[in-house]
Design a protein around this motif. Structure first.
Motif, PDB file in Angstrom:
ATOM      1  N   SER A   1      45.474  40.526  42.741  1.00  0.00           N
ATOM      2  CA  SER A   1      46.159  39.370  43.306  1.00  0.00           C
ATOM      3  C   SER A   1      45.298  38.111  43.202  1.00  0.00           C
ATOM      4  CB  SER A   1      46.480  39.654  44.774  1.00  0.00           C
ATOM      5  OG  SER A   1      46.841  38.465  45.438  1.00  0.00           O
ATOM      6  N   LEU A   2      45.881  37.053  42.659  1.00  0.00           N
ATOM      7  CA  LEU A   2      45.169  35.785  42.584  1.00  0.00           C
ATOM      8  C   LEU A   2      45.016  35.175  43.981  1.00  0.00           C
ATOM      9  CD1 LEU A   2      46.584  34.156  39.328  1.00  0.00           C
ATOM     10  CD2 LEU A   2      44.592  35.632  39.632  1.00  0.00           C
ATOM     11  N   ASP A   3      45.967  35.442  44.861  1.00  0.00           N
ATOM     12  CA  ASP A   3      45.845  34.975  46.242  1.00  0.00           C
ATOM     13  C   ASP A   3      44.647  35.635  46.930  1.00  0.00           C
ATOM     14  OD1 ASP A   3      47.991  33.256  46.041  1.00  0.00           O
ATOM     15  OD2 ASP A   3      49.427  34.691  46.868  1.00  0.00           O
TER      16      ASP A   3
ATOM     17  N   ARG B   1      46.892  33.123  35.032  1.00  0.00           N
ATOM     18  CA  ARG B   1      45.963  34.261  35.131  1.00  0.00           C
ATOM     19  C   ARG B   1      45.072  34.305  33.886  1.00  0.00           C
ATOM     20  NH1 ARG B   1      45.967  38.862  38.044  1.00  0.00           N
ATOM     21  NH2 ARG B   1      47.991  38.319  38.903  1.00  0.00           N
TER      22      ARG B   1
ATOM     23  N   LEU C   1      42.875  27.227  43.547  1.00  0.00           N
ATOM     24  CA  LEU C   1      42.733  28.161  42.431  1.00  0.00           C
ATOM     25  C   LEU C   1      43.644  27.759  41.279  1.00  0.00           C
ATOM     26  CD1 LEU C   1      42.271  31.919  42.444  1.00  0.00           C
ATOM     27  CD2 LEU C   1      44.119  30.987  41.081  1.00  0.00           C
ATOM     28  N   TYR C   2      44.914  27.479  41.588  1.00  0.00           N
ATOM     29  CA  TYR C   2      45.867  27.147  40.524  1.00  0.00           C
ATOM     30  C   TYR C   2      45.607  25.777  39.917  1.00  0.00           C
ATOM     31  CZ  TYR C   2      48.498  31.350  41.511  1.00  0.00           C
ATOM     32  OH  TYR C   2      48.877  32.661  41.656  1.00  0.00           O
TER      33      TYR C   2
ATOM     34  N   LEU D   1      42.152  31.972  34.052  1.00  0.00           N
ATOM     35  CA  LEU D   1      41.089  32.488  34.917  1.00  0.00           C
ATOM     36  C   LEU D   1      40.305  33.591  34.209  1.00  0.00           C
ATOM     37  CD1 LEU D   1      39.569  32.567  37.571  1.00  0.00           C
ATOM     38  CD2 LEU D   1      41.407  33.994  38.510  1.00  0.00           C
TER      39      LEU D   1
ATOM     40  N   ALA E   1      36.397  36.132  41.102  1.00  0.00           N
ATOM     41  CA  ALA E   1      37.361  36.749  40.182  1.00  0.00           C
ATOM     42  C   ALA E   1      36.694  37.845  39.358  1.00  0.00           C
ATOM     43  CB  ALA E   1      37.975  35.692  39.272  1.00  0.00           C
TER      44      ALA E   1
ATOM     45  N   ILE F   1      41.930  36.614  45.400  1.00  0.00           N
ATOM     46  CA  ILE F   1      40.752  35.958  44.812  1.00  0.00           C
ATOM     47  C   ILE F   1      40.505  34.623  45.504  1.00  0.00           C
ATOM     48  CG2 ILE F   1      39.843  34.873  42.720  1.00  0.00           C
ATOM     49  CD1 ILE F   1      41.298  37.142  41.153  1.00  0.00           C
TER      50      ILE F   1
END
Length: 91
Positions: free
Chosen positions: A50-52, A72, A65-66, A75, A38, A54
């Motif tokens: 995008s968190l996806d 967000r 991740l979640y 993170l 990240a 990451i």
């Protein structure tokens, strides 16, 4: 009836942070890897990355991740805290 002791601001936060929860080694490695990836992605693409992406680059699924970082902001806070910890270790 005995009155409850008065509480000061932050008492709940201190109590919550004093609890130590054993974390599996693989879960800790996943968390550390997510934070490191990240940091790199946010540096390259900004905080709207995008968190996806990451999760994919960290080699974990989005659910992992979640699970570690429900938002967000959580993170981003972890990335910043890792930086602060690194600065304190080197000082």
């Amino acid at each position: 009836m005995t009155p409850l002791p008065s509480r000061q601001y932050g008492d709940c936060l201190r109590l919550a942070s004093e609890r130590t929860i054993a974390v599996r080694a693989d879960a800790q490695r996943n968390r550390d890897r997510i934070v490191e990836v990240a940091r790199q992605v946010f540096r390259e693409q900004g905080y709207d990355a995008s968190l996806d992406l990451i999760a994919k680059q960290a080699g974990v699924g989005p659910g992992t991740l979640y699970r570690h970082f429900p938002t967000r902001d959580a993170l981003i806070d972890a990335v910043m805290q890792a930086w602060v910890d690194h600065v304190q270790e080197t000082a």
